[in-house]
Scaffold this motif. Structure first.
Motif: not given
Length: 292
Positions: A147-158
């Motif tokens: 679920g975390y990786l599917r979030d639209p903001e995941a790339a920015a966070r990672l």
């Protein structure tokens, strides 16, 4: 190792190759958050027997990386690799790890004329895995990161702080740390390609897998077409038993879908077994392919 590109359905894909092209081909499919270079530990131990071919899959590394979740459905990912197999010597042996296993299973199930033998290293068939994800138990808890990786903001966070959170996920959250500083820099180079991390995450977003909440089993699951999800060829499952992401229950009942299944466990390994004990993984593959 030799590098180059292949044009698949009008788009360029980056390839790494080990071994004599006259040898039987072995298609090696990486998972998240890796790329074709992930096989550089294992492939040299197989190159005397196989022509190892490891593409950067769609959205990864130096291959074609279209924007949009719709471009990362299973049918599109399988079509890429089916086209690549058509340029090699089909039918051939396919090896998949993590998300690469999903594509490998797709090829074996939906393009069986292209796959003579299927090898999976810590990857899962869709039916046993979906069953475990929906059960609300240990696998459900272990997979909450989806679920975390599917979030639209995941790339920015990672990607923040030089990929600090992605490094933690990769090196520590799924098993033992096996990575050297130089290898980490190699991965950072691939992750930093423009837009690449977001397209890598689109594999999660496009997946139809349904994830329950821990302790709350899903009872509304759609019925999967089990007759279409069978693996007709010989199948080897190599397992790192200390995997924190994929638990044993994720493969329970696999024999129902793969009647010619051989299971091999590599002690002292986890999700990253192909990096941790490549000689042992290679020997399992060599022994099994000698008998099939």
């Amino acid at each position: 190792m030799i590098t180059g590109t292949a044009t698949l359905n009008g788009h360029d894909f980056f390839l790494r190759r080990w071994g004599d092209p006259a040898l039987p081909p072995l298609l090696m499919l990486h998972g998240f958050p890796e790329y074709g270079g992930a096989w550089s530990d294992l492939a040299p131990h197989l190159a005397h027997r196989f022509h190892c071919v490891a593409p950067d899959q769609r959205g990864y590394g130096q291959s074609w990386a279209p924007e949009g979740v719709r471009n990362y459905t299973a049918s599109e990912l399988v079509r890429d690799m089916a086209t690549l197999i058509g340029q090699l010597d089909a039918p051939l042996t396919v090896l998949g790890h993590d998300w690469g296993a999903a594509v490998a299973y797709g090829l074996a199930m939906f393009q069986p004329h292209l796959v003579s033998r299927l090898i999976i290293a810590n990857g899962v068939h869709p039916v046993p895995f979906q069953r475990a994800l929906a059960a609300g138990g240990a696998q459900t808890r272990a997979s909450q990161y989806i679920g975390y990786l599917r979030d639209p903001e995941a790339a920015a966070r990672l990607s923040a702080n030089n990929f600090e959170k992605l490094e933690k996920f990769f090196r520590h959250d799924l098993g033992q740390d096996w990575m050297s500083p130089q290898r980490l820099e190699d991965y950072r180079t691939e992750w930093a390609r423009p837009g690449r991390l977001d397209t890598m995450l689109n594999w999660y977003r496009a997946s139809p897998l349904i994830l329950a909440s821990p302790g709350k089993p899903r009872t509304d699951m759609p019925e999967l077409p089990r007759d279409r999800l069978r693996v007709p060829c010989s199948h080897l499952l190599i397992w790192g038993p200390e995997d924190k992401a994929l638990l044993p229950e994720a493969t329970e009942g696999l024999e129902e879908f793969a009647p010619d299944l051989t299971r091999v466990t590599i002690p002292g390994t986890d999700h990253w077994l192909h990096h941790q004990k490549p000689r042992e993984v290679a020997q399992a593959i060599l022994d099994w392919t000698s008998d099939t």
